[in-house]
Design an enzyme around this catalytic site. Structure first.
Site, PDB file in Angstrom:
ATOM      1  N   HIS A  44       0.838  -1.202   0.000  1.00  0.00           N
ATOM      2  CA  HIS A  44       0.000   0.000   0.000  1.00  0.00           C
ATOM      3  C   HIS A  44       0.872   1.251   0.000  1.00  0.00           C
ATOM      4  CE1 HIS A  44      -3.195   2.826   1.155  1.00  0.00           C
ATOM      5  NE2 HIS A  44      -2.294   3.318   2.005  1.00  0.00           N
ATOM      6  N   GLU A  45       1.905   1.265   0.829  1.00  0.00           N
ATOM      7  CA  GLU A  45       2.781   2.438   0.878  1.00  0.00           C
ATOM      8  C   GLU A  45       3.543   2.611  -0.439  1.00  0.00           C
ATOM      9  OE1 GLU A  45       2.268   4.470   3.103  1.00  0.00           O
ATOM     10  OE2 GLU A  45       1.161   3.161   4.469  1.00  0.00           O
ATOM     11  N   HIS A 102       1.621   4.593  -2.912  1.00  0.00           N
ATOM     12  CA  HIS A 102       1.782   6.052  -2.851  1.00  0.00           C
ATOM     13  C   HIS A 102       3.020   6.505  -3.633  1.00  0.00           C
ATOM     14  CE1 HIS A 102      -1.516   6.760  -0.183  1.00  0.00           C
ATOM     15  NE2 HIS A 102      -1.014   6.049   0.799  1.00  0.00           N
ATOM     16  N   HIS A 159       3.152   9.032  -6.796  1.00  0.00           N
ATOM     17  CA  HIS A 159       4.080  10.163  -6.900  1.00  0.00           C
ATOM     18  C   HIS A 159       4.801  10.157  -8.249  1.00  0.00           C
ATOM     19  CE1 HIS A 159       7.297  12.714  -4.580  1.00  0.00           C
ATOM     20  NE2 HIS A 159       6.766  13.351  -5.596  1.00  0.00           N
TER      21      HIS A 159
END
Length: 227
Positions: A98-99, A102, A106
């Site tokens: 999940h991280e 991100h 980006h």
């Protein structure tokens, strides 16, 4: 007037928020006892997913604490709590990926993430001054000051609302890539979904509380302006 009919809904939302926090911890702990069949640790899953998306220069670092996982867009670093970083469980791999979602957002300039980054400096200031303006407006019965507080508080609420699609999109990216690249089996996808959905619910509850509070302040402001 310190009690308002909207307070009833806010209390319900607050209870939902507390329940969501307990649920995310319970769900994480439950699936932390289930090993992932690939045998990958959270670090290995994050590193592999970053590399497969061309993000070789984004490091993955362990940090103390539980559920402290996050992606730092300024340092361009994925930081994973130690249980996620070192363990090879459904929870660990789910949170780690999940991280990374991100980080991928980006890279591709996902519009809602870009909007959140641009809003942050303003929101950081607004969230600090809004409570002071609102309290002063209520205490001194200054409608103008109350209205100004509402404007600043609106910025903080908008930030939370923008955060929702950012979080859901990161989870969707993670789930799709985890299945496509073989990090998890189809049978394990259910556990991944439960972990990620529980985490997302905390953002929904927080946004709901803030939105209801904003509506309450607007209603009070409108009534005072009509007096």
């Amino acid at each position: 007037m310190f009690f308002h009919p909207m307070d009833f809904l806010i209390i319900i939302a607050f209870i939902l928020s507390i329940w969501a926090q307990f649920r995310v911890k319970g769900t994480f702990n439950k699936w932390s006892d289930v090993p992932v069949q690939s045998g990958m640790t959270g670090y290995e899953a994050a590193r592999r997913m970053l590399d497969s998306n061309g993000l070789y220069d984004v490091p993955v670092e362990p940090i103390p604490g539980a559920l402290t996982d996050h992606y730092d867009p300024i340092a361009r670093t994925v930081r994973l709590s130690e249980p996620v970083y070192y363990e090879s469980t459904i929870s660990a791999v789910s949170v780690a990926c999940h991280e990374v979602g991100h980080a991928i957002q980006h890279k591709v300039n996902y519009p809602m993430l870009v909007a959140r980054h641009r809003m942050f400096p303003v929101v950081n200031f607004a969230s600090g001054i809004a409570p002071l303006l609102l309290i002063a407006g209520f205490l001194f019965h200054w409608t103008g000051l109350l209205g100004l507080g509402i404007i600043f508080f609106s910025a903080a609420v908008a930030f939370q609302l923008v955060t929702l699609p950012v979080e859901f999109n990161a989870s969707n990216r993670a789930r799709d890539l985890m299945v496509a690249e073989g990090y998890i089996t189809n049978d394990e996808e259910r556990g991944v979904a439960k972990v990620l959905n529980a985490a997302a619910l905390t953002y929904v509850a927080a946004a709901l509380i803030s939105l209801l509070e904003l509506i309450k302040y607007i209603m009070i402001f409108t009534n005072r302006s009509d007096d």
